[in-house]
Write an enzyme that holds these catalytic residues in place. Sequence first.
Site, PDB file in Angstrom:
ATOM      1  N   ASN A  18       1.295   3.440  -2.884  1.00  0.00           N
ATOM      2  CA  ASN A  18       1.838   3.885  -4.182  1.00  0.00           C
ATOM      3  C   ASN A  18       1.342   5.277  -4.569  1.00  0.00           C
ATOM      4  O   ASN A  18       2.100   6.096  -5.085  1.00  0.00           O
ATOM      5  CB  ASN A  18       1.419   2.925  -5.304  1.00  0.00           C
ATOM      6  N   ASN A  30     -10.860  -2.652  -5.633  1.00  0.00           N
ATOM      7  CA  ASN A  30     -10.094  -1.676  -6.418  1.00  0.00           C
ATOM      8  C   ASN A  30     -10.744  -1.370  -7.782  1.00  0.00           C
ATOM      9  O   ASN A  30     -10.395  -0.390  -8.427  1.00  0.00           O
ATOM     10  CB  ASN A  30      -8.637  -2.124  -6.608  1.00  0.00           C
ATOM     11  N   ARG A  62       1.930  -4.670   6.270  1.00  0.00           N
ATOM     12  CA  ARG A  62       1.245  -3.633   5.498  1.00  0.00           C
ATOM     13  C   ARG A  62       2.084  -2.371   5.529  1.00  0.00           C
ATOM     14  O   ARG A  62       2.456  -1.898   6.606  1.00  0.00           O
ATOM     15  CB  ARG A  62      -0.157  -3.352   6.028  1.00  0.00           C
ATOM     16  N   ASP A  76       0.833  -1.214   0.000  1.00  0.00           N
ATOM     17  CA  ASP A  76       0.000   0.000   0.000  1.00  0.00           C
ATOM     18  C   ASP A  76       0.867   1.265   0.000  1.00  0.00           C
ATOM     19  O   ASP A  76       1.994   1.253   0.492  1.00  0.00           O
ATOM     20  CB  ASP A  76      -0.916  -0.028   1.234  1.00  0.00           C
TER      21      ASP A  76
HETATM   22  C1  IPE Z   1      -5.419  -2.660  -0.327  1.00  0.00           C
HETATM   23  O1  IPE Z   1      -5.104  -1.328  -0.469  1.00  0.00           O
HETATM   24  C2  IPE Z   1      -5.327  -3.361  -1.637  1.00  0.00           C
HETATM   25  C3  IPE Z   1      -3.987  -3.477  -2.198  1.00  0.00           C
HETATM   26  C4  IPE Z   1      -2.872  -3.071  -1.656  1.00  0.00           C
HETATM   27  C5  IPE Z   1      -3.926  -4.145  -3.463  1.00  0.00           C
HETATM   28  P1  IPE Z   1      -6.224  -0.199  -0.671  1.00  0.00           P
HETATM   29  O2  IPE Z   1      -5.500   1.084  -0.721  1.00  0.00           O
HETATM   30  O3  IPE Z   1      -7.081  -0.559  -1.845  1.00  0.00           O
HETATM   31  O4  IPE Z   1      -7.097  -0.373   0.637  1.00  0.00           O
HETATM   32  P2  IPE Z   1      -8.014   0.673   1.416  1.00  0.00           P
HETATM   33  O5  IPE Z   1      -9.025   1.171   0.437  1.00  0.00           O
HETATM   34  O6  IPE Z   1      -7.112   1.756   1.907  1.00  0.00           O
HETATM   35  O7  IPE Z   1      -8.592  -0.137   2.531  1.00  0.00           O
HETATM   36  C1  IPE Z   2      -1.587   0.341  -3.364  1.00  0.00           C
HETATM   37  O1  IPE Z   2      -1.379   1.711  -3.472  1.00  0.00           O
HETATM   38  C2  IPE Z   2      -1.790  -0.307  -4.706  1.00  0.00           C
HETATM   39  C3  IPE Z   2      -3.184  -0.678  -4.986  1.00  0.00           C
HETATM   40  C4  IPE Z   2      -4.166  -0.613  -4.168  1.00  0.00           C
HETATM   41  C5  IPE Z   2      -3.472  -1.153  -6.316  1.00  0.00           C
HETATM   42  P1  IPE Z   2      -2.567   2.774  -3.397  1.00  0.00           P
HETATM   43  O2  IPE Z   2      -2.960   3.146  -4.800  1.00  0.00           O
HETATM   44  O3  IPE Z   2      -3.663   2.264  -2.562  1.00  0.00           O
HETATM   45  O4  IPE Z   2      -1.826   3.985  -2.715  1.00  0.00           O
HETATM   46  P2  IPE Z   2      -2.468   5.009  -1.672  1.00  0.00           P
HETATM   47  O5  IPE Z   2      -3.037   4.205  -0.563  1.00  0.00           O
HETATM   48  O6  IPE Z   2      -3.514   5.779  -2.416  1.00  0.00           O
HETATM   49  O7  IPE Z   2      -1.307   5.854  -1.253  1.00  0.00           O
HETATM   50 MG    MG Z   3      -4.082   2.451  -0.574  1.00  0.00          MG
END
Ligand code: IPE
Ligand code: IPE
Ligand code: MG
Length: 239
Positions: free
Chosen positions: A22, A68, A184, A20
């Site tokens: 990115n 997602n 995480r 998480d």
């Molecule tokens: C969890 O991250 C899913 C992945 C890392 C693939 P999210 O960013 O989607 O989760 P929430 O929405 O913060 O719970």
């Molecule tokens: C995790 O990074 C990757 C996926 C969920 C695909 P995020 O895109 O959730 O990054 P943040 O949480 O918005 O920083």
């Molecule tokens: Mg995220």
Amino acid sequence: MANGELVQGGVPQHIAIIMDGNGRWAQRRGLPRLAGHRAGTLNIKHIVRECIALRVPYLTLYAFSTENWNRPSWEVRGLMRILSEFLDRELRELHADGVHLRHLGELDGVEPALQKRVRSAIDLTRNNTAITLAVAFNYGGRADIVRAVRRIVESGIPAQEVTEQTISEHLYTVGMPDPDLIIRTSGEWRLSNFLIWQAAYSEYWTTPILWPDFTPQDLRRAVADYGQRERRFGARPEG
Ligand code: IPE
Ligand code: IPE
Ligand code: MG
């Protein structure tokens, strides 16, 4: 666990990582979110290699959840493209490193070209033994359980014969041990529908570090911390 026997952590047999942060990584650099997702996939091989060096036999990476799909369509399309690019770019090296690839989640619903790439990557690496790398993509823990229940019902197993083991054997993770350690990144404290059945007795480790910045040393820190923990599985020390 017989007689309240305690298990010292040791080296985890299965590490599962919620990759998480990115988006925040990109935002902090004034870059588009997709640049963060790309940087995230570039980090994967370093962490896989560290797991091999640590002799961790199973690594699961959460790459795309069933939730997602609710992101803007440009981001979803971008994520699919970035996973395709990841396979094109890294498959040869992963294979050379002895990585056995698995997929957790539903491939139907993913665009056909990507489905084909994933299937051929799994096929190519099926006899590798250095590590099993399971990529959870279009994966949801609840969807995993619903699918398992449907398959159990379809197979005609009598209700009274359904055990915890029956359920485990019908999940995507069949044949894998439950995750010992769930990591995480990005400072969040939740499972976000990841391996909810399998995580019943997992140890957790979180860090504010964003996934593209998470290094092999950070992984070692998490594993060292895990090694100090006493896992009781509901039992208690003798005496
Ligand atoms: C969890 O991250 C899913 C992945 C890392 C693939 P999210 O960013 O989607 O989760 P929430 O929405 O913060 O719970
Ligand atoms: C995790 O990074 C990757 C996926 C969920 C695909 P995020 O895109 O959730 O990054 P943040 O949480 O918005 O920083
Ligand atoms: Mg995220």
